[in-house]
Every structure is written in C-alpha cells, then in structure tokens.
Scaffold this active site. Structure first.
Site, mmCIF file in Angstrom:
data_model
loop_
_atom_site.group_PDB
_atom_site.id
_atom_site.type_symbol
_atom_site.label_atom_id
_atom_site.label_comp_id
_atom_site.label_asym_id
_atom_site.label_seq_id
_atom_site.Cartn_x
_atom_site.Cartn_y
_atom_site.Cartn_z
ATOM 1 N N SER A 171 0.851 -1.193 0.000
ATOM 2 C CA SER A 171 0.000 0.000 0.000
ATOM 3 C C SER A 171 0.880 1.233 0.000
ATOM 4 O O SER A 171 1.797 1.351 0.809
ATOM 5 C CB SER A 171 -0.906 -0.002 1.236
ATOM 6 N N ARG A 211 -31.315 -21.012 -36.396
ATOM 7 C CA ARG A 211 -30.092 -20.286 -36.031
ATOM 8 C C ARG A 211 -30.545 -18.946 -35.478
ATOM 9 O O ARG A 211 -31.212 -18.184 -36.184
ATOM 10 C CB ARG A 211 -29.154 -20.106 -37.225
#
Length: 314
Positions: A171, A211
C-alpha cells in the site's frame, strides 16, 4: 469447441496441482486445532485439516464437473440438416445412401479434430451451458477457499497468510499493509462467473428458429471471458495453496479465547457421564473420506494431463 476443450485440458492440470497441495495441507494439519466459525462467530472446535478437507471436497467436485464436459463437433450445414453435404454426395458420387455418406463425413471430421460426435445442435446449446456450469463450479470452489483465507488472514485473526510476492499487496499510503491479493483476485472471478454463465443460459433459452438472431452471437465473447477468467483464477488458486502459511499457534490462541464446549457439556449432562477428552467427533474419519476421494480422482487427472499435452488453450 476446440477452445473449450483446450481450456478443460488446462484446468485439469491446474486442478491436479491444487489437489496435491490440498492433500498435503490436510495430512499435515489434520490434528491442528482451531475454532470453527458459524455466522461469523466462534462455534465448536475443529481442526485446520478438517477445514482444508472441505476445500478439497469442493475441488474434487469441480474435477468431476470438468470430466463430464463434452466438446461435440458441429457439422449441420446452414439449418442443421446436412443438406449441402448430402446433396453434393448425391450429385457427384454413385453412393446408394447419400445421407449415410454425409454422416460418415461428419464423423470423420470430428475424429480428425478430436471432438465428440453428436447430431447437429444449432439451437440446442447444452454443450455451451454445460461447459459454463463446469467453469462456474471451479470458480465456486476456489472462491470458497479464497473467502476463508481473506477472513483468516485478517490481522486480528492471523491464522493464515498468503504467499509473499515481490511488489505484491503493498500500500502506497499504509506501508505496514500486505493485502491478500491472490484471494481478492480469485474472489473477483468467483463473484462475476455466475453472471456470465447466466448470460449463456439466457442465450440458450432464447435460441429460436434454426439459427438464432443475437442469442447465438451473445455466446461468443461471454464464453471466452468466462473461460479466460477461470483459467487465471485456477492458476492463482494453485499459487495460493502451494504457498499458504498456517499459523497453528495463533489458531490455538483463538480457540482458547472463547469457551466453545457448552454443547459438549450439555450432552454429557444429559447422558450423566463426564465429557470425552475432546469434542472433534468423527473428524478423522471425515478427513479420511475426503483424502480417499481425492486420491481416486488424481490418477485420472494426471492421465488426462499427460494425454493432452498437445492441446493448447485458445
């Protein structure tokens, strides 16, 4: 389907590595006492080996789901009738049964590609949704492990620690921190994977006509993203398990900090007998069941990995 098969092959190798790491953790820590937690609070005692055996069961479940994934070829022509191939055979050959020849052509092509044979599945999208469900089963099992690690690595608990990595988890504003980055990334994948699978199930449910318009197209990127994130999370989970630090002394301290034997005393009072020396029940037998199940699964995974070295993740 070739891409799916490549992903499954790769995941089988990752899962085999995870099973080896987990069986080692279970064996070493089967008797390491710790407090179990239910609804975030201290509950009855358990062992870290029993907790890791629970992780192991989840990964074996994932291995079984991967083993069930089928990758069938799709040779159906424009509308799933093999009309073009059958017509070409009928017009250009003397074959008495053009449909039989077109079917044999499809079977031969599938065999050449190493894919399963199946009748055309244009709008029956089970192969896609089944693959997605297997991938989510993987991320579910790894997310559960990562969630435990994130919790138990909290400084105030301190029972587990992630493997250290260069420039990992730091950090800029709080130099003392080492964030559990691997677990966080695994959890990210586990949290997002079900929604991706849900998109694929929705597309399958809306795959109309011969399809579909849109539903089929929605599969393409969604399945690729889900597969990619699963592969990455699997690699991260393997690294997490292979380098996991277990702070057994801290587990013992936390266990001693709370009276967790009230249930045992109540049972002893009902029975009119003194309580047993410990309150771990059948934990050793349950651990053995988990280890046996993993040992039965590992040879298949290793054999699969050895036989699929030529497959690549696409």
């Amino acid at each position: 389907m070739l891409g799916v098969r490549g992903v499954v092959d790769h995941l089988n190798r990752l899962v085999a590595e995870q099973l080896l790491a987990l069986t080692g953790l279970v064996a070493v820590h089967r008797g390491t006492p710790m407090v179990a937690r239910t609804l975030t609070q201290h509950a009855a005692p358990t062992t870290f080996g029993a907790k890791a055996a629970g992780w192991l069961d989840g990964v074996v479940d994932a291995a079984e789901r991967l083993a069930a994934v089928a990758t069938p070829a799709q040779f159906g022509g424009a509308v799933g009738t093999r009309a073009a191939a059958t017509e070409l055979v009928a017009l250009r050959t003397e074959a008495p049964d053009a449909a039989d020849v077109s079917e044999r052509l499809a079977r031969g092509a599938a065999a050449t590609l190493g894919l399963a044979v199946r009748p055309p599945w244009h709008t029956t999208r089970t192969p896609v949704t089944a693959a997605a469900d297997a991938l989510v089963c993987c991320t579910d099992s790894w997310g559960r492990i990562a969630s435990d690690v994130v919790t138990l690595a909290r400084p105030e608990i301190g029972e587990l620690g992630e493997p250290a990595g260069e420039n990992r988890g730091g950090s800029s504003s709080m130099p003392h921190k080492r964030n559990p980055v691997l677990s966080i990334l695994i959890r990210r994948a586990a949290l997002s994977a079900p929604q991706l699978a849900a998109t694929l199930h929705t597309a399958a449910a809306l795959a109309h006509d011969e399809r579909p318009d849109g539903a089929w197209h929605a599969e393409w990127d969604t399945l690729r993203i889900l597969a990619r994130r699963t592969v990455v999370a699997g690699s991260q989970c393997g690294e997490l398990l292979s380098g996991l630090t277990v702070h057994a002394s801290r587990m013992a301290e936390n266990l001693a900090a709370t009276d967790v034997l009230g249930e045992q005393r109540a049972i002893a009072e009902l029975a009119g007998r003194p309580p047993s020396p410990d309150y771990l029940g059948a934990v050793d037998r349950l651990i053995d069941h988990s280890l046996d199940r993993a040992r039965l699964t590992l040879p298949r995974l290793v054999a699969t990995a050895d036989g699929d070295q030529s497959h690549s993740v696409r």
